[in-house]
Enzyme design. Sequence first.
Site, PDB file in Angstrom:
ATOM      1  N   HIS A 306      66.705 -69.732  35.666  1.00 51.32           N
ATOM      2  CA  HIS A 306      66.261 -68.349  35.485  1.00 51.32           C
ATOM      3  C   HIS A 306      67.082 -67.710  34.391  1.00 51.32           C
ATOM      4  CE1 HIS A 306      65.156 -64.227  36.448  1.00 51.32           C
ATOM      5  NE2 HIS A 306      64.128 -64.754  37.079  1.00 51.32           N
ATOM      6  N   ASP A 363      59.674 -69.397  42.428  1.00 51.74           N
ATOM      7  CA  ASP A 363      58.467 -70.223  42.397  1.00 51.74           C
ATOM      8  C   ASP A 363      58.637 -71.578  43.067  1.00 51.74           C
ATOM      9  OD1 ASP A 363      56.745 -68.500  40.951  1.00 51.74           O
ATOM     10  OD2 ASP A 363      58.004 -68.849  39.200  1.00 51.74           O
TER      11      ASP A 363
HETATM   12  N1  ACO Z   1      64.939 -78.043  34.108  1.00 52.11           N
HETATM   13  C1  ACO Z   1      65.789 -78.728  33.292  1.00 52.11           C
HETATM   14  N2  ACO Z   1      66.602 -78.151  32.385  1.00 52.11           N
HETATM   15  C2  ACO Z   1      66.568 -76.809  32.304  1.00 52.11           C
HETATM   16  C3  ACO Z   1      65.716 -76.021  33.116  1.00 52.11           C
HETATM   17  C4  ACO Z   1      64.887 -76.692  34.051  1.00 52.11           C
HETATM   18  N3  ACO Z   1      64.065 -76.005  34.855  1.00 52.11           N
HETATM   19  N4  ACO Z   1      65.874 -74.713  32.808  1.00 52.11           N
HETATM   20  C5  ACO Z   1      66.797 -74.684  31.836  1.00 52.11           C
HETATM   21  N5  ACO Z   1      67.211 -75.940  31.527  1.00 52.11           N
HETATM   22  C6  ACO Z   1      68.267 -76.320  30.558  1.00 52.11           C
HETATM   23  C7  ACO Z   1      67.763 -76.199  29.138  1.00 52.11           C
HETATM   24  O1  ACO Z   1      67.199 -77.416  28.697  1.00 52.11           O
HETATM   25  C8  ACO Z   1      69.059 -75.845  28.398  1.00 52.11           C
HETATM   26  O2  ACO Z   1      69.809 -77.022  28.300  1.00 52.11           O
HETATM   27  P1  ACO Z   1      70.810 -77.219  27.003  1.00 52.11           P
HETATM   28  O3  ACO Z   1      71.841 -76.151  27.143  1.00 52.11           O
HETATM   29  O4  ACO Z   1      71.294 -78.605  27.134  1.00 52.11           O
HETATM   30  O5  ACO Z   1      69.919 -77.027  25.792  1.00 52.11           O
HETATM   31  C9  ACO Z   1      69.779 -74.940  29.407  1.00 52.11           C
HETATM   32  O6  ACO Z   1      69.316 -75.366  30.710  1.00 52.11           O
HETATM   33  C10 ACO Z   1      69.478 -73.448  29.214  1.00 52.11           C
HETATM   34  O7  ACO Z   1      68.079 -73.281  29.209  1.00 52.11           O
HETATM   35  P2  ACO Z   1      67.300 -72.123  28.476  1.00 52.11           P
HETATM   36  O8  ACO Z   1      65.920 -72.581  28.167  1.00 52.11           O
HETATM   37  O9  ACO Z   1      68.135 -71.607  27.350  1.00 52.11           O
HETATM   38  O10 ACO Z   1      67.283 -71.021  29.597  1.00 52.11           O
HETATM   39  P3  ACO Z   1      66.384 -69.724  29.570  1.00 52.11           P
HETATM   40  O11 ACO Z   1      67.166 -68.672  30.235  1.00 52.11           O
HETATM   41  O12 ACO Z   1      65.870 -69.437  28.211  1.00 52.11           O
HETATM   42  O13 ACO Z   1      65.108 -70.162  30.437  1.00 52.11           O
HETATM   43  C11 ACO Z   1      63.597 -70.466  32.179  1.00 52.11           C
HETATM   44  C12 ACO Z   1      64.836 -69.714  31.702  1.00 52.11           C
HETATM   45  C13 ACO Z   1      62.428 -70.281  31.187  1.00 52.11           C
HETATM   46  C14 ACO Z   1      63.166 -69.895  33.507  1.00 52.11           C
HETATM   47  C15 ACO Z   1      63.958 -71.971  32.313  1.00 52.11           C
HETATM   48  O14 ACO Z   1      65.010 -72.140  33.230  1.00 52.11           O
HETATM   49  C16 ACO Z   1      62.754 -72.825  32.721  1.00 52.11           C
HETATM   50  O15 ACO Z   1      61.988 -73.245  31.860  1.00 52.11           O
HETATM   51  N6  ACO Z   1      62.570 -73.072  34.053  1.00 52.11           N
HETATM   52  C17 ACO Z   1      61.416 -73.815  34.512  1.00 52.11           C
HETATM   53  C18 ACO Z   1      60.197 -72.924  34.557  1.00 52.11           C
HETATM   54  C19 ACO Z   1      60.268 -71.927  35.698  1.00 52.11           C
HETATM   55  O16 ACO Z   1      60.574 -72.271  36.826  1.00 52.11           O
HETATM   56  N7  ACO Z   1      59.939 -70.665  35.389  1.00 52.11           N
HETATM   57  C20 ACO Z   1      59.902 -69.581  36.368  1.00 52.11           C
HETATM   58  C21 ACO Z   1      60.989 -68.603  36.100  1.00 52.11           C
HETATM   59  S1  ACO Z   1      61.029 -67.372  37.363  1.00 52.11           S
HETATM   60  C22 ACO Z   1      59.735 -66.360  36.983  1.00 52.11           C
HETATM   61  O17 ACO Z   1      59.305 -66.185  35.899  1.00 52.11           O
HETATM   62  C23 ACO Z   1      59.131 -65.719  38.091  1.00 52.11           C
END
Ligand code: ACO
Length: 426
Positions: A306, A363
């Site tokens: 998140h 979720d």
């Molecule tokens: N699975 C694996 N790796 C992940 C995940 C995940 N779900 N989420 C983040 N990471 C990793 C990224 O690859 C990144 O790794 P790095 O530092 O080696 O490059 C690091 O964690 C940071 O990730 P970001 O993308 O910069 O985090 P951001 O805050 O931008 O993204 C998000 C948040 C979009 C929710 C992300 O965690 C994600 O894609 N999760 C899966 C989708 C999801 O569940 N979305 C629902 C969110 S809640 C809502 O909207 C109600």
Amino acid sequence: MTDTAKLQVDGKSVELPIIVGSEGERAIDVSKLRAETGYITLDQGYGNTGSCKSDITFIDGEKGILRYRGYPIEELAEKSSFIETAYLLIWGELPTQEQLQSFSDLLTGHQMLHEGIRRHFDFFPPKSPPMAVLSSVLNALSCFHPQLLEITDDNFFQEAVARIMAKVRTIAAFSHRHALGYNITYPHPDKKYSANFLHMMFSDPYNDYDPDPVIVRALDTILLLHADHEQNCSTSTVRMVGSSEANLFASVAAGVSALWGPLHGGANVAVVDMLDSMLDEGLSVKDFVGQIKDKKNGIRLMGFGHRVYKNFDPRAKIIKSICNDMLAKLSIDDPMLSMAEELEAAALEDDYFVSRKLYPNVDFYSGVILRAIGIPKEMFTVMFAIGRMPGWIAQWYEESKFTKISRPRQVYTGATERGYVPMSDR
Ligand code: ACO
């Protein structure tokens, strides 16, 4: 602590005011920065940018705290209902019995759709994505309520709120039944919000659907848990659209579009798809976690991570407990739940997820519950939109008090000036 920040740029020093929120959050006010220095701030993805001051929802992502108007989400989930919480979000205080009754009556009075709106459903192809239908029909409501396009006082606002809150549920259920080629089930005047939604989804002319109260309560709590979440992608969209003084119908329709994506509201579908394909392919949790950690695969653990929570999402904890409770009470044995639990346990012990502070979000378990209720996967994100509606409305109203259009700047990185090239020379 100081109440201004000093910035040195191009040999010039500027003082920027520090704004402190009621929970001690501190922000540097850069609104005069460009005028004083010629610089703007750049924060692609807005991870570090406050877009507004707001009285509605407080989140502490490090501690896993979520409060609506000061009330902890855990207490609301246990003691309140979706409609009472919607009232709280929109008008700022918990309602008295009388206020709640009159809000509820107003919703009942507006739950039907104009026949003109109902006919819209006939022209969507049967497999239309329900989020597209919801967004279009919400927008189309503005054609049927022209008197509410401009909200001049609180009474007009209340009228618009009642129509949107009541009809969003009717539109959602109609779109589901239309997609299946079923007749439309009209709302029932005596049923409460969530029970009425289930009635419109599942009652047939020859068979009234009478859900177990455990199911109704679970659904009502899921809606409540989704009711607001401060300046996320869809809410910021609603505020952005509203800042141009676009009407409430158009603004919440835009919110539905923003919510649709798999990185936002669409994640509940993505979680179920992910668990489904693991079960179908017989993929072990260990192998799947290995695939996720190997970045070249470009796979994410959906329902994890998140932007704001770097700790447990408090909603995920509540949803998990509702999920376990509901499935046990209804004696449902869903292999998807066991798979989700196994995956969660493995991720929470794995350094990849621990070091990046990736925890289950709202979720991760919501899809499993919705499935158990009988709501088809295509409708999951629509359920999120119904739940988020009071938050969007409250945030839109708050934005409407601030009379400045939202208009970010950019750092241009394209071609510098060049002459037009005639077709024959390209
Ligand atoms: N699975 C694996 N790796 C992940 C995940 C995940 N779900 N989420 C983040 N990471 C990793 C990224 O690859 C990144 O790794 P790095 O530092 O080696 O490059 C690091 O964690 C940071 O990730 P970001 O993308 O910069 O985090 P951001 O805050 O931008 O993204 C998000 C948040 C979009 C929710 C992300 O965690 C994600 O894609 N999760 C899966 C989708 C999801 O569940 N979305 C629902 C969110 S809640 C809502 O909207 C109600």
